[in-house]
Design an enzyme around this catalytic site. Structure first.
Site, PDB file in Angstrom:
ATOM      1  N   LYS A   1       0.712  -1.240  -0.011  1.00 17.51           N
ATOM      2  CA  LYS A   1       0.180  -0.029   0.040  1.00 17.51           C
ATOM      3  C   LYS A   1       0.796   1.277  -0.062  1.00 17.51           C
ATOM      4  O   LYS A   1       2.123   1.027  -0.066  1.00 17.51           O
ATOM      5  CB  LYS A   1      -0.939   0.137   1.191  1.00 17.51           C
ATOM      6  CG  LYS A   1      -1.746  -1.210   1.302  1.00 17.51           C
ATOM      7  CD  LYS A   1      -2.746  -1.154   0.254  1.00 17.51           C
ATOM      8  CE  LYS A   1      -4.081  -2.073   0.391  1.00 17.51           C
ATOM      9  NZ  LYS A   1      -3.746  -3.495   0.499  1.00 17.51           N
TER      10      LYS A   1
HETATM   11  C1  LIG Z   1      -9.797  -3.812  -0.772  1.00 19.49           C
HETATM   12  C2  LIG Z   1      -9.086  -4.251   0.519  1.00 19.49           C
HETATM   13  N1  LIG Z   1      -9.784  -4.327   1.687  1.00 19.49           N
HETATM   14  C3  LIG Z   1      -9.214  -4.798   2.756  1.00 19.49           C
HETATM   15  C4  LIG Z   1      -7.712  -5.478   2.623  1.00 19.49           C
HETATM   16  C5  LIG Z   1      -7.378  -5.920   3.938  1.00 19.49           C
HETATM   17  O1  LIG Z   1      -6.382  -5.203   4.515  1.00 19.49           O
HETATM   18  P1  LIG Z   1      -5.062  -5.830   5.590  1.00 19.49           P
HETATM   19  O2  LIG Z   1      -4.572  -6.806   4.449  1.00 19.49           O
HETATM   20  O3  LIG Z   1      -4.293  -4.771   6.031  1.00 19.49           O
HETATM   21  O4  LIG Z   1      -5.758  -6.799   6.531  1.00 19.49           O
HETATM   22  C6  LIG Z   1      -7.185  -5.104   1.574  1.00 19.49           C
HETATM   23  C7  LIG Z   1      -5.609  -5.406   1.675  1.00 19.49           C
HETATM   24  O5  LIG Z   1      -4.996  -6.355   0.858  1.00 19.49           O
HETATM   25  C8  LIG Z   1      -7.452  -4.725   0.489  1.00 19.49           C
HETATM   26  O6  LIG Z   1      -6.988  -4.632  -0.560  1.00 19.49           O
END
Ligand SMILES: Cc1ncc(COP(=O)(O)O)c(C=O)c1O
Length: 382
Positions: A184
């Site tokens: 990210k």
């Molecule tokens: C659209 C979306 N929602 C939620 C998440 C979840 O985030 P995390 O990986 O920090 O738990 C991601 C991460 O890849 C994502 O791309």
């Protein structure tokens, strides 16, 4: 051809990031200390929200938002099928039912007209996703939410720094969720954040991430108090001071990072214009995307090759392409639990068959960008 595989995404860590982490390791606080509030305040200021609450991941932040929205068994929450499973899973964590509505064919974001058709008396929340960093069409979604008394939780995990009609992602929906996974814009290893303008939601989120306890250990230590009360069933979803120190340092470089991603996107779009059978992502005129990923679409009838062929050919050129996303309802867990068979959300499903994400991260060199455009050009001409 490139000698080494170019990943589709990767973090950039510089000496000042390392120093910020080392400083915390030498301090009194490894977890919830002064860096958490500092990171929260910096992120809230950047997105233009009143409050920000840090979580141990974007997934935990989504769970917190689903809780704060009051989702419970018997409720429904509507989201896009073209997302990472975590967006829908947070609804299930609360015992509620995720309902999907198909996406718009241009942006691949939740289509407000399809959303309107899926609202029932049980609907309590909507989770639009800013797919690839292109903001969802929030105005009509918020208008529908107002009319039906729904909470809008924007999954802005792709969209830190994106703008919608001159407003910043994170300041528009009732709650917005960010992720600090290494691919990210801001990386803390694992990490997430919910932003909101509502004090009651911020308070609820803070308790939920800390076992449902109404105060934190640092505040109690500072005031010489031992007494605390658990007022609701929460989790340990705290983000550490170590991670927050890295986040604060990374956030300082967000503008440069966004500028570089936008430059790379413009280069890709220009290169794709001349190629047959590969389509650049579309951008609506009233948004400024954050370009978490750059998803192209393969027109297999024009190219006489399918997505799988193009994917394998690009990997053979050492271009680390990826696919975002297998529609959530097609995962075995969702098929088994809810009886999906495919065909329910034709726009998302057709897009999925065509999508390939090209490498996109701010640390890409000019040579990396050229390697990608050359490989796409070679594969589409083959
Ligand atoms: C659209 C979306 N929602 C939620 C998440 C979840 O985030 P995390 O990986 O920090 O738990 C991601 C991460 O890849 C994502 O791309």
């Amino acid at each position: 051809m490139r000698k080494t595989m170019l990943p589709y995404g990767r973090q950039s860590i510089s000496e000042d990031d390392i120093q910020a982490v080392v400083d915390v390791l030498r301090s009194d606080w490894l977890t919830t200390g002064p860096k958490v509030a500092e990171f929260e305040e910096a992120l809230a200021a950047r997105v233009g929200a009143k409050y920000a609450v840090a979580f141990s991941s974007g997934t935990a932040a989504l769970h917190g938002a689903a809780f704060a929205a009051g989702l419970k068994p018997g409720d429904e929450a509507i989201t896009s099928p073209l997302t990472f499973a975590a967006t829908a899973n947070c609804v299930l964590y609360q015992g509620a039912r995720p309902v999907f509505a198909d996406v718009s064919p241009d942006t691949l974001n939740l289509d407000p007209d399809r959303l309107a058709e899926r609202i029932t008396p049980n609907t309590r929340a909507v989770l639009p996703v800013d797919y690839a960093g292109h903001p969802a069409d929030l105005d009509p979604i918020l208008a529908l939410a107002e009319r039906h008394g729904l909470t809008v939780i924007e999954d802005a995990c792709h969209a830190l720094g994106a703008e919608y009609k001159g407003r910043r992602a994170g300041s528009i929906a009732h709650m917005s969720v960010f992720s600090f996974h290494p691919v990210k814009h801001v990386a803390t290893g694992e990490g997430g954040m919910v932003t909101t303008d509502r004090a009651d939601l911020a308070e609820s989120l803070r308790r939920f991430r800390n076992h449902g306890i109404s105060s934190d250990a640092r505040t109690r230590q500072a005031s010489g108090q031992w007494h605390y009360e658990m007022v609701l069933l929460g989790f340990n979803y705290r983000l550490t001071d170590v991670a927050c120190a890295l986040g604060i340092s990374q956030l300082k470089k967000l503008e440069a990072n966004l500028a570089r991603r936008r430059e790379i996107a413009a280069r890709y779009t220009a290169a794709l214009r001349n190629l047959r059978g590969v389509i650049a992502p579309s951008v609506r005129p009233d948004v400024n995307p954050a370009w978490h990923v750059y998803p192209i679409r393969v027109n297999s009838s024009q190219l006489k090759r399918d997505r799988a062929y193009v994917f394998r050919a690009l990997r053979a050129e050492n271009i680390g392409v990826n696919v975002h996303y297998i529609p959530v309802h097609l995962h075995p867990y969702y098929r088994d639990r809810f009886g999906y068979r495919g065909g329910e959300y034709p726009i998302a499903e057709t897009a999925y068959e065509q999508l390939i994400s090209l490498p996109m991260f701010h640390g890409m060199t000019e040579q990396d960008v050229e390697d990608v455009t050359a490989a796409v050009s070679k594969v589409s001409a083959a």
